[in-house]
Design a protein around this motif. Structure first.
Motif, PDB file in Angstrom:
ATOM      1  N   GLU A  88      38.734  96.810  71.571  1.00  7.39           N
ATOM      2  CA  GLU A  88      39.075  97.428  70.298  1.00  7.39           C
ATOM      3  C   GLU A  88      40.515  97.928  70.339  1.00  7.39           C
ATOM      4  OE1 GLU A  88      38.045 101.504  67.857  1.00  7.39           O
ATOM      5  OE2 GLU A  88      36.520 100.692  69.200  1.00  7.39           O
ATOM      6  N   HIS A 113      39.955  92.641  67.717  1.00 13.36           N
ATOM      7  CA  HIS A 113      38.849  93.566  67.462  1.00 13.36           C
ATOM      8  C   HIS A 113      39.399  94.873  66.891  1.00 13.36           C
ATOM      9  CE1 HIS A 113      35.232  95.976  69.333  1.00 13.36           C
ATOM     10  NE2 HIS A 113      35.290  96.069  68.026  1.00 13.36           N
ATOM     11  N   VAL A 115      38.014  98.467  64.577  1.00  7.04           N
ATOM     12  CA  VAL A 115      36.976  99.264  63.921  1.00  7.04           C
ATOM     13  C   VAL A 115      37.681 100.117  62.873  1.00  7.04           C
ATOM     14  CG1 VAL A 115      35.166 100.991  64.223  1.00  7.04           C
ATOM     15  CG2 VAL A 115      35.586  99.292  66.022  1.00  7.04           C
ATOM     16  N   ARG A 144      36.911  90.176  65.162  1.00  5.86           N
ATOM     17  CA  ARG A 144      35.774  91.098  65.071  1.00  5.86           C
ATOM     18  C   ARG A 144      36.232  92.355  64.362  1.00  5.86           C
ATOM     19  NH1 ARG A 144      30.822  91.390  66.909  1.00  5.86           N
ATOM     20  NH2 ARG A 144      29.819  93.439  66.840  1.00  5.86           N
ATOM     21  N   ASP A 146      34.735  95.683  62.497  1.00  5.81           N
ATOM     22  CA  ASP A 146      33.633  96.575  62.143  1.00  5.81           C
ATOM     23  C   ASP A 146      34.088  97.366  60.928  1.00  5.81           C
ATOM     24  OD1 ASP A 146      31.774  98.546  61.878  1.00  5.81           O
ATOM     25  OD2 ASP A 146      31.798  99.185  63.973  1.00  5.81           O
ATOM     26  N   SER A 151      31.968  96.164  53.816  1.00  3.36           N
ATOM     27  CA  SER A 151      33.064  95.286  54.239  1.00  3.36           C
ATOM     28  C   SER A 151      33.827  94.677  53.067  1.00  3.36           C
ATOM     29  CB  SER A 151      32.503  94.149  55.097  1.00  3.36           C
ATOM     30  OG  SER A 151      31.590  93.357  54.344  1.00  3.36           O
ATOM     31  N   THR A 175      33.460  87.839  63.144  1.00  7.46           N
ATOM     32  CA  THR A 175      32.619  88.759  62.380  1.00  7.46           C
ATOM     33  C   THR A 175      33.489  89.719  61.587  1.00  7.46           C
ATOM     34  OG1 THR A 175      30.916  88.701  64.105  1.00  7.46           O
ATOM     35  CG2 THR A 175      30.813  90.521  62.521  1.00  7.46           C
ATOM     36  N   ASP A 179      27.517  97.700  58.181  1.00  6.71           N
ATOM     37  CA  ASP A 179      26.255  98.238  58.698  1.00  6.71           C
ATOM     38  C   ASP A 179      26.019  99.600  58.046  1.00  6.71           C
ATOM     39  OD1 ASP A 179      24.038  99.040  60.084  1.00  6.71           O
ATOM     40  OD2 ASP A 179      24.903  98.817  62.082  1.00  6.71           O
ATOM     41  N   ILE A 219      26.780  93.486  60.726  1.00  5.47           N
ATOM     42  CA  ILE A 219      26.711  94.007  62.091  1.00  5.47           C
ATOM     43  C   ILE A 219      25.573  95.017  62.153  1.00  5.47           C
ATOM     44  CG2 ILE A 219      27.885  95.302  63.905  1.00  5.47           C
ATOM     45  CD1 ILE A 219      30.531  94.338  62.868  1.00  5.47           C
ATOM     46  N   HIS A 221      24.386  97.971  64.627  1.00  8.36           N
ATOM     47  CA  HIS A 221      24.839  98.780  65.758  1.00  8.36           C
ATOM     48  C   HIS A 221      23.688  99.570  66.371  1.00  8.36           C
ATOM     49  CE1 HIS A 221      28.650  98.314  63.511  1.00  8.36           C
ATOM     50  NE2 HIS A 221      29.234  98.401  64.697  1.00  8.36           N
ATOM     51  N   SER A 267      25.593  94.844  67.948  1.00  8.77           N
ATOM     52  CA  SER A 267      26.504  95.565  68.834  1.00  8.77           C
ATOM     53  C   SER A 267      25.699  96.616  69.594  1.00  8.77           C
ATOM     54  CB  SER A 267      27.619  96.239  68.027  1.00  8.77           C
ATOM     55  OG  SER A 267      28.489  96.953  68.876  1.00  8.77           O
TER      56      SER A 267
END
Length: 674
Positions: A88, A113, A115, A144, A146, A151, A175, A179, A219, A221, A267
């Motif tokens: 990340e 990645h 988040v 990726r 998150d 999203s 991805t 979530d 996703i 989690h 995840s």
């Protein structure tokens, strides 16, 4: 002497289980072998040895790549395609993120990645994405993202960026997932109703199937539960109950099971119980295959995509370099368990945003496992292990039972609204917390082997801008409900911001608030004591202090003096020692000269009956009287005698370390709430 070939053919008699048990009980001096059994937080009993007999009731898969995929979703494991090094990336601005991404991708990172909730800045506009991905060949790497509860805003900006750069949408892989239930569990509320979020989820998934076929959009989690203290069984059950709800909502909105299932990425946090975490990931493949099969999904949909994050829950603020070892063991477990992509925690993750050094160490942890340890060249290294195969089956069975409980309650949302999930997590969290406070669960550098000479890490500040303080071009965004994704992309192309899009989504109102799951780290209770002791040092010029009264030669008091030293240093106390007093008078004189307030007598049991009452009475009659404690558990009648002589308490291996330290601090005037 026999030659080598003869030696190779010599067979040793295989001892029976009974013979082995007899030998073990001899070494235990008559105690039953059950003394070696232990109970996990999952309430699974672990035996000291597992044999072929343990596998007899199990139906083991012979080969990886075949249903139910316990041994892996690919026949060749990592040999054909290694796991993605998916660290990340955090930065304070789009430009800084761009520099970090290019730097790390050139040095072994293989997946981009981010988040969004932890990014350090808000991806608000098309300009932000242009700055972030300048000079980055985005289609050469898996992505990726998150995106948190929703999203839509980020994905629409990303699509507008790709179209502007003339990058074909179908070349992107990875991805960009949402979530909402994880966000709800962690925060307790959502600004957008779940019904609207499920509408968006289904529409984005349909849109991606047509335009971005290699991109997952959902996703699931386990981290909110793991970071609340949940055990492995709970993590699996809650994650799969969430996934089933997402699939059901998508099916109600017109998707087919394979269209929904193939778009889900999981995840999982990877904790410190090495074999349990391996079993957890292997059990996850079994459970997901069973669930999708029950929905009527095909074999491809039954193959779970697992991203693994080494645990934030296990990391510490003090002695942070030990976190390198923790992250390495956790990443190792993730690899052996068969994760598709891995984020290894930077060692300073609990303290501050990672810098170049901590990012490099975390990244290289994965590269060493891959390139030097060659773990990726062994297909399913845990396969066939009597212990791991048994543990995998037990974890899967218990997780399935809990999953069915949640389904009987009406699904994950109902279970969260009812408080069932929170209560289940908190039960395990309380047990973990108690074990840490009792030092049954050891945290090196925190509640064991604390280093008071360690310099404090200098925290770097990060410029995080709250969402509601970011203003865009005030484009009037409204959704007709026909195509959420297509509408959002068209507004992004007209320079609408993420805030404009999210504001339009929120018009339907927020979700029903719930009690959030407490997010914490195992080390926090003792870290709070250390911080209180350091504040006391800053204000008063010295740490809270205890004085040892060591009796006799070093050999007679060292074991207990070392135990007491470690016990109190875990709370940031200074411990004043001595080489041992040879008489009661010397002990009393030394203690009075020290001018302390709290004393612990350390010595051999045989010296206590004569020495402890004399020392206690003398120090209690002094002006002011001292607080006297004895190291070690004593028979009840002796303890009664000592208490009558003035002893205030006893400190031993069964003492609650945390509560004892808190009591001492309060008596010393240390502020615990600053």
């Amino acid at each position: 002497m026999a030659d080598l070939s003869t030696m190779k053919n010599v067979s040793f008699p295989i001892p029976s289980d009974e013979e082995w048990k007899e030998e073990v009980e001899k070494s235990l001096k008559g105690k039953p072998i059950e003394k070696l059994h232990s109970m996990t937080y999952e309430q699974l009993q672990l035996k000291p040895i597992y044999t072929r007999r343990d596998l007899q009731p199990l139906q083991l898969e012979q080969y990886p790549g075949f249903p139910s995929y316990v041994r892996g979703t690919e026949p060749n494991g990592y040999i054909g395609k290694p796991w993605a090094v998916s660290q990340e990336l955090f930065a304070a601005s789009p430009n800084e993120w761009n520099e970090i991404a290019k730097h790390d991708l050139a040095r072994g990172q293989t997946e981009i990645h981010l988040v969004l909730d932890r990014l350090g800045f808000i991806v608000s506009s098309l300009d932000d994405l242009e700055e972030m991905f300048s000079g980055v060949s985005i289609s050469d790497y898996s992505l990726r993202v998150d995106a948190g509860a929703c999203s839509l805003s980020f994905l629409s900006l990303l699509v507008a960026y790709l179209q502007k750069q003339q990058i074909p949408l179908d070349t992107l892989r990875g991805t960009v997932g949402m979530d909402p239930l994880a966000a709800l569990a962690e925060k307790g509320k959502l600004s957008i109703s779940l019904s609207t979020l499920y509408d968006v989820m289904a529409d984005v998934t349909k849109w991606a199937k047509e335009h971005m076929p290699h991109m997952k959009t959902i996703i699931v989690h386990s981290e909110p539960y793991h970071n609340g203290g949940a055990n492995a069984v709970q993590e699996l059950a809650f994650a799969f109950a969430t996934a089933v709800e997402y699939m059901s909502e998508c099916l109600e909105r017109g998707l087919m099971i394979d269209e929904a299932a193939e778009r889900i990425s999981f995840s999982f946090a990877i904790g410190s119980n090495f074999f349990m975490e391996i079993a957890k990931l292997r059990a996850a493949r079994l459970i997901w295959s069973r669930i999708v099969q029950a929905f009527g999904g095909n074999e491809q949909s039954q193959k779970i995509a697992i991203h693994a994050r080494t645990s934030h829950f296990t990391k510490t603020v003090y002695d942070p370099y030990v976190n390198m070892l923790r992250a390495t063991a956790e990443a190792f477990a993730a690899v052996v368990g068969g994760a598709s992509s891995i984020h290894a925690s930077p060692f300073d993750e609990a303290i501050q945003p990672a810098d170049e050094f901590s990012r490099r160490i975390a990244r290289n942890t994965q590269l060493i496992l891959l390139e030097e340890a060659h773990i990726g060249k062994v297909i399913d290294p845990a396969g066939g292990s009597y212990y791991v195969e048994t543990l995998t089956a037990q974890v899967a069975e218990e997780a399935w039972k809990l999953f069915q409980q949640i389904e009987a309650k009406g699904g994950m949302t109902k279970a969260l609204e009812e408080g069932f999930v929170q209560a289940e997590v908190e039960k395990v969290a309380k047990l973990r917390e108690q074990n840490v406070k009792m030092r049954k669960e050891k945290i090196v550098g925190t509640n064991f082997y604390a280093n008071l000479a360690e310099p404090l890490a200098q925290q770097r500040s990060a410029s995080e801008q709250p969402l509601d303080e970011v203003h865009g071009n005030e484009v009037n965004v409204t959704f007709s409900g026909i195509s959420w994704m297509q509408t959002a992309v068209s507004f992004a192309q007209r320079r609408a911001t993420a805030q404009d899009i999210n504001a339009a989504l929120a018009t339907a109102g927020p979700s029903i608030p719930i009690q959030p799951i407490r997010q914490w780290r195992l080390a926090e209770p003792f870290e709070q004591l250390r911080q209180a002791a350091e504040h006391h040092l800053e204000k008063r010029g010295k740490r809270p202090t205890v004085h040892l009264i060591n009796l006799g030669a070093i050999a007679h008091h060292k074991a207990r003096a070392d135990f007491i030293t470690g016990f109190f240093e875990a709370g940031g106390f200074a411990v004043v020692k001595n080489d041992g007093y040879m008489s009661n008078d010397d002990a009393i004189k030394g203690a009075l000269e020290a001018e302390g307030t709290h004393y612990i007598i350390c010595g051999a049991d045989e010296s206590y009956p004569e020495a402890v009452p004399a020392i206690a009475k003398a120090l209690k009659s002094a002006n002011p009287p001292r607080n006297i404690y004895v190291a070690g558990k004593q028979p009840s009648e002796i303890e009664t005698t000592f208490v009558q002589a003035g002893v205030d308490g006893f400190i031993h291996i069964a003492s609650n370390c945390y509560e004892t330290l808190v009591a001492f601090m309060k008596e010393m005037g240390v502020a615990l709430d600053e």
